[in-house]
Design an enzyme around this catalytic site. Structure first.
Site, PDB file in Angstrom:
ATOM      1  N   LYS A   1       0.855  -1.197   0.000  1.00  0.00           N
ATOM      2  CA  LYS A   1       0.000   0.000   0.000  1.00  0.00           C
ATOM      3  C   LYS A   1       0.880   1.233   0.000  1.00  0.00           C
ATOM      4  O   LYS A   1       1.809   1.347   0.803  1.00  0.00           O
ATOM      5  CB  LYS A   1      -0.911   0.015   1.222  1.00  0.00           C
ATOM      6  CG  LYS A   1      -1.898   1.164   1.142  1.00  0.00           C
ATOM      7  CD  LYS A   1      -2.949   1.064   2.196  1.00  0.00           C
ATOM      8  CE  LYS A   1      -2.478   1.754   3.445  1.00  0.00           C
ATOM      9  NZ  LYS A   1      -3.520   1.745   4.475  1.00  0.00           N
TER      10      LYS A   1
HETATM   11  C1  R5P Z   1      -4.186   3.705   8.563  1.00  0.00           C
HETATM   12  O1  R5P Z   1      -3.146   3.654   9.148  1.00  0.00           O
HETATM   13  C2  R5P Z   1      -4.731   2.552   7.961  1.00  0.00           C
HETATM   14  O2  R5P Z   1      -3.737   1.701   7.507  1.00  0.00           O
HETATM   15  C3  R5P Z   1      -5.729   2.784   6.880  1.00  0.00           C
HETATM   16  O3  R5P Z   1      -6.191   1.532   6.540  1.00  0.00           O
HETATM   17  C4  R5P Z   1      -5.218   3.462   5.626  1.00  0.00           C
HETATM   18  O4  R5P Z   1      -4.572   4.653   5.905  1.00  0.00           O
HETATM   19  C5  R5P Z   1      -6.315   3.677   4.600  1.00  0.00           C
HETATM   20  O5  R5P Z   1      -7.280   4.512   5.075  1.00  0.00           O
HETATM   21  P1  R5P Z   1      -7.466   6.001   4.547  1.00  0.00           P
HETATM   22  O6  R5P Z   1      -8.000   5.881   3.161  1.00  0.00           O
HETATM   23  O7  R5P Z   1      -8.444   6.621   5.494  1.00  0.00           O
HETATM   24  O8  R5P Z   1      -6.124   6.677   4.547  1.00  0.00           O
END
Ligand code: R5P
Length: 296
Positions: free
Chosen positions: A202
């Protein structure tokens, strides 16, 4: 003699070679069957992409806006997600097992937002991941952070544990408050994670040079949504990311903090799976939002 042994009745199709199918995901062709099967539950084999609904934020920041009551705000979104990214606490307490969605389990943790975030450790046993039938384990990796090495080692340990049982590891590149969010940084962070064994990564989307991040990462990349921005802008970001090589989104706040979360997740799906343009997806968002408002 059993009927199965009567040769005349059998069809061996000797003139047709057995099909040997490749695997649809970048860099995943050499994974074992169980890993591939789990990756194929996370990523839609038709589009090669995924809409991961992320709502694991509570693991370090408690009841995040929009996640105060996951039973009320998130359960209605589940039918539209390919994959749920969450903690085991929420999985067991709120998510029905019959939801039958691919689960990506938050597997690292420790510090809260009040402390140094990079000091995470592995926070779940592999036995529990198996028990929960998860499709991948997610671990935060803080390249350039104070506890960079510890977080990288968390990831490699999870990769080793998961490899024993066919469970992929998602490396989540975490960016500290003072760190540059540019293509150069994400090329470094995503490539390091892939080289050290993560099955997919990610990243965040960056306006300049994102295609170089996806080009030099040998495994699939999904993009996080980040802080809430206007719906059209979030759809543009998702569109640009997938058009520049991302294999989908791992989106949280831009869905569950939207004025109409069910409309937004469907608009995101249109962009990710159907290559819909941001403007058309935004029209869809507004149509669905108005319909929802009328039916209230
Ligand atoms: C945050 O630390 C988490 O890993 C979230 O799953 C990730 O950041 C994705 O969420 P958002 O789209 O709110 O950034």
């Amino acid at each position: 003699m059993p009927e199965a042994d009567v040769k005349e009745l059998k069809s061996f199709y000797t003139e047709i070679p057995q099909k040997t199918e490749g695997f649809f995901l970048k860099g995943c062709g050499s994974l074992d069957w169980g890993m591939k099967n789990r990756m194929a539950r996370i990523f839609n084999p038709l589009s090669g992409r995924t809409v991961m609904l992320a709502f694991d934020h509570g693991y370090f920041q408690g009841p995040t806006t929009g996640l105060e009551r996951i039973d009320i705000t998130i359960l209605p979104l589940i039918p539209y997600a390919d994959t749920l990214m969450l903690t085991r606490g929420i999985l067991r307490s709120i998510i029905p097992a019959s939801a039958n969605k691919a689960i990506v389990l938050r597997a690292s943790g420790g510090p809260s937002i009040l402390k140094e975030m990079s000091e995470e450790e592995i926070a779940v046993d592999i036995d529990d991941c198996i028990r929960l039938n998860v499709c991948a384990m997610a671990v935060q990796v803080f390249i350039g952070g104070e506890f960079e090495k510890q977080s990288v080692m968390n990831m490699t340990k999870l990769v080793d544990l998961g490899t024993r049982y066919g469970i992929p590891t998602l490396a989540v590149t975490a960016v500290g408050k003072d760190m540059a969010r540019d293509a150069r940084y994400f090329r470094l962070a995503t490539r390091m994670c892939a080289e050290l064994g993560a099955h997919y990564i990610k990243s965040y989307y960056v306006e300049e040079g994102f295609e170089t991040v996806t080009a030099c990462c040998p495994v699939p990349i999904v993009v996080a949504g980040g802080k809430k921005i206007p719906e059209l802008d979030a759809l543009k970001m998702a569109y640009n990311a997938v058009q520049q090589g991302a294999s989908g989104v791992d989106m949280g706040r831009n869905i569950f903090q939207s004025d109409s979360p069910t409309a937004m997740i469907q608009a995101v799906r249109a962009v990710v799976h159907d290559n819909e343009t941001p403007d058309k997806a935004y029209d869809l968002y507004n149509t669905l939002k108005n319909r929802n408002e009328k039916s209230r």
